[in-house]
Design a protein around this motif. Structure first.
Motif, PDB file in Angstrom:
ATOM      1  N   ARG A  17       9.594  -3.394  -1.680  1.00 53.05           N
ATOM      2  CA  ARG A  17       9.446  -4.843  -1.601  1.00 53.05           C
ATOM      3  C   ARG A  17       9.017  -5.167  -0.180  1.00 53.05           C
ATOM      4  N   VAL A  18       7.889  -5.859  -0.033  1.00 50.89           N
ATOM      5  CA  VAL A  18       7.320  -6.156   1.285  1.00 50.89           C
ATOM      6  C   VAL A  18       7.448  -7.657   1.553  1.00 50.89           C
ATOM      7  N   ARG A  19       8.073  -7.996   2.691  1.00 52.02           N
ATOM      8  CA  ARG A  19       8.294  -9.387   3.080  1.00 52.02           C
ATOM      9  C   ARG A  19       7.379  -9.772   4.242  1.00 52.02           C
ATOM     10  N   PHE A  27      -3.510  -8.117   0.454  1.00 52.40           N
ATOM     11  CA  PHE A  27      -2.528  -7.037   0.542  1.00 52.40           C
ATOM     12  C   PHE A  27      -2.587  -6.099  -0.661  1.00 52.40           C
ATOM     13  N   ARG A  28      -2.659  -6.673  -1.865  1.00 48.64           N
ATOM     14  CA  ARG A  28      -2.654  -5.833  -3.063  1.00 48.64           C
ATOM     15  C   ARG A  28      -3.892  -4.941  -3.141  1.00 48.64           C
ATOM     16  N   MET A  29      -5.048  -5.487  -2.826  1.00 48.51           N
ATOM     17  CA  MET A  29      -6.281  -4.681  -2.862  1.00 48.51           C
ATOM     18  C   MET A  29      -6.247  -3.586  -1.801  1.00 48.51           C
ATOM     19  N   ASP A  30      -5.714  -3.917  -0.635  1.00 53.27           N
ATOM     20  CA  ASP A  30      -5.565  -2.927   0.425  1.00 53.27           C
ATOM     21  C   ASP A  30      -4.608  -1.817  -0.013  1.00 53.27           C
ATOM     22  N   ALA A  31      -3.527  -2.180  -0.677  1.00 53.96           N
ATOM     23  CA  ALA A  31      -2.567  -1.192  -1.170  1.00 53.96           C
ATOM     24  C   ALA A  31      -3.213  -0.296  -2.220  1.00 53.96           C
ATOM     25  N   ALA A  32      -4.000  -0.874  -3.108  1.00 52.77           N
ATOM     26  CA  ALA A  32      -4.671  -0.087  -4.143  1.00 52.77           C
ATOM     27  C   ALA A  32      -5.655   0.906  -3.526  1.00 52.77           C
ATOM     28  N   SER A  33      -6.350   0.479  -2.502  1.00 52.33           N
ATOM     29  CA  SER A  33      -7.289   1.363  -1.803  1.00 52.33           C
ATOM     30  C   SER A  33      -6.539   2.519  -1.145  1.00 52.33           C
ATOM     31  N   ALA A  34      -5.419   2.212  -0.497  1.00 55.03           N
ATOM     32  CA  ALA A  34      -4.612   3.252   0.153  1.00 55.03           C
ATOM     33  C   ALA A  34      -4.051   4.215  -0.885  1.00 55.03           C
ATOM     34  N   ALA A  35      -3.596   3.686  -2.016  1.00 58.22           N
ATOM     35  CA  ALA A  35      -3.031   4.525  -3.082  1.00 58.22           C
ATOM     36  C   ALA A  35      -4.080   5.507  -3.601  1.00 58.22           C
ATOM     37  N   VAL A  44       1.049  -2.534  -7.959  1.00 53.56           N
ATOM     38  CA  VAL A  44       1.403  -3.470  -6.883  1.00 53.56           C
ATOM     39  C   VAL A  44       1.206  -4.865  -7.434  1.00 53.56           C
ATOM     40  N   ARG A  45       2.149  -5.763  -7.125  1.00 56.07           N
ATOM     41  CA  ARG A  45       2.071  -7.124  -7.665  1.00 56.07           C
ATOM     42  C   ARG A  45       2.709  -8.126  -6.725  1.00 56.07           C
ATOM     43  N   ASN A  46       2.257  -9.383  -6.835  1.00 51.62           N
ATOM     44  CA  ASN A  46       2.881 -10.496  -6.126  1.00 51.62           C
ATOM     45  C   ASN A  46       4.106 -10.938  -6.913  1.00 51.62           C
ATOM     46  N   GLY A  50       7.263 -14.874  -2.989  1.00 53.92           N
ATOM     47  CA  GLY A  50       6.334 -14.717  -1.866  1.00 53.92           C
ATOM     48  C   GLY A  50       6.235 -13.299  -1.341  1.00 53.92           C
ATOM     49  N   THR A  51       6.985 -12.378  -1.922  1.00 50.70           N
ATOM     50  CA  THR A  51       6.914 -10.982  -1.507  1.00 50.70           C
ATOM     51  C   THR A  51       5.914 -10.230  -2.379  1.00 50.70           C
ATOM     52  N   VAL A  52       5.630  -9.004  -1.984  1.00 52.56           N
ATOM     53  CA  VAL A  52       4.798  -8.104  -2.774  1.00 52.56           C
ATOM     54  C   VAL A  52       5.663  -6.901  -3.124  1.00 52.56           C
ATOM     55  N   GLU A  53       5.564  -6.450  -4.374  1.00 48.92           N
ATOM     56  CA  GLU A  53       6.316  -5.278  -4.813  1.00 48.92           C
ATOM     57  C   GLU A  53       5.349  -4.175  -5.205  1.00 48.92           C
ATOM     58  N   ALA A  54       5.555  -3.001  -4.615  1.00 54.20           N
ATOM     59  CA  ALA A  54       4.755  -1.827  -4.959  1.00 54.20           C
ATOM     60  C   ALA A  54       5.664  -0.802  -5.609  1.00 54.20           C
TER      61      ALA A  54
END
Length: 99
Positions: A17-19, A27-35, A44-46, A50-54
Motif C-alpha cells: 500500500r503506497v501513501r 503511478f500505476r503505469m510506471d509500476a506496470a512498466s517496472a513490473a 496495481v490499482r487506485n 487515495g492510496t495505490v495498492e500493488a
C-alpha cells in the motif's frame, strides 16, 4: 504452476500500500512498466482512500526490487510511505493495471 515454481525458484507475494501523492500522476503505469522490466506478476490499482495498492508476486529478489521501485514511484509522485504485507503466492505470471 508459474514458471518460477516450475524452475524450482521460490515465489513470494507482497501486498504493498503506497501513501502520498500517488493518484493522477502516472503511478500505476510506471509500476506496470517496472513490473514488466523486473519480471514480476500481479496487479496495481487506485483505492478510494487515495492510496495505490500493488499486489506483487515472483522470485524474492525481483519482488524486493519492485518494492524498492514503489518506494520512489515516478518523478511526478510523492511517496510518503508504504506498508507491506506478506501473502501466499497465487501463481500470477503477468502484471496488469486495474481500478
Amino acid at each position: 504452476m508459474n514458471d518460477a515454481a516450475a524452475d524450482g525458484i521460490e515465489s513470494v507475494r507482497r501486498i504493498v500500500r503506497v501513501r502520498g501523492r500517488v493518484q493522477g500522476v502516472g503511478f500505476r503505469m510506471d509500476a506496470a512498466s517496472a513490473a514488466s522490466r523486473l519480471g514480476v506478476g500481479g496487479t496495481v490499482r487506485n483505492l478510494l482512500d487515495g492510496t495505490v495498492e500493488a499486489d506483487v508476486e515472483g522470485p524474492p529478489e525481483a519482488v524486493e526490487s519492485m518494492i524498492e521501485h514503489l518506494r520512489k514511484g515516478p518523478s511526478s509522485a510523492r511517496v510518503d510511505g508504504i506498508d507491506v504485507r506478506r501473502e501466499a503466492p497465487r501463481g500470477a505470471d503477468s502484471f496488469r493495471v486495474t481500478g
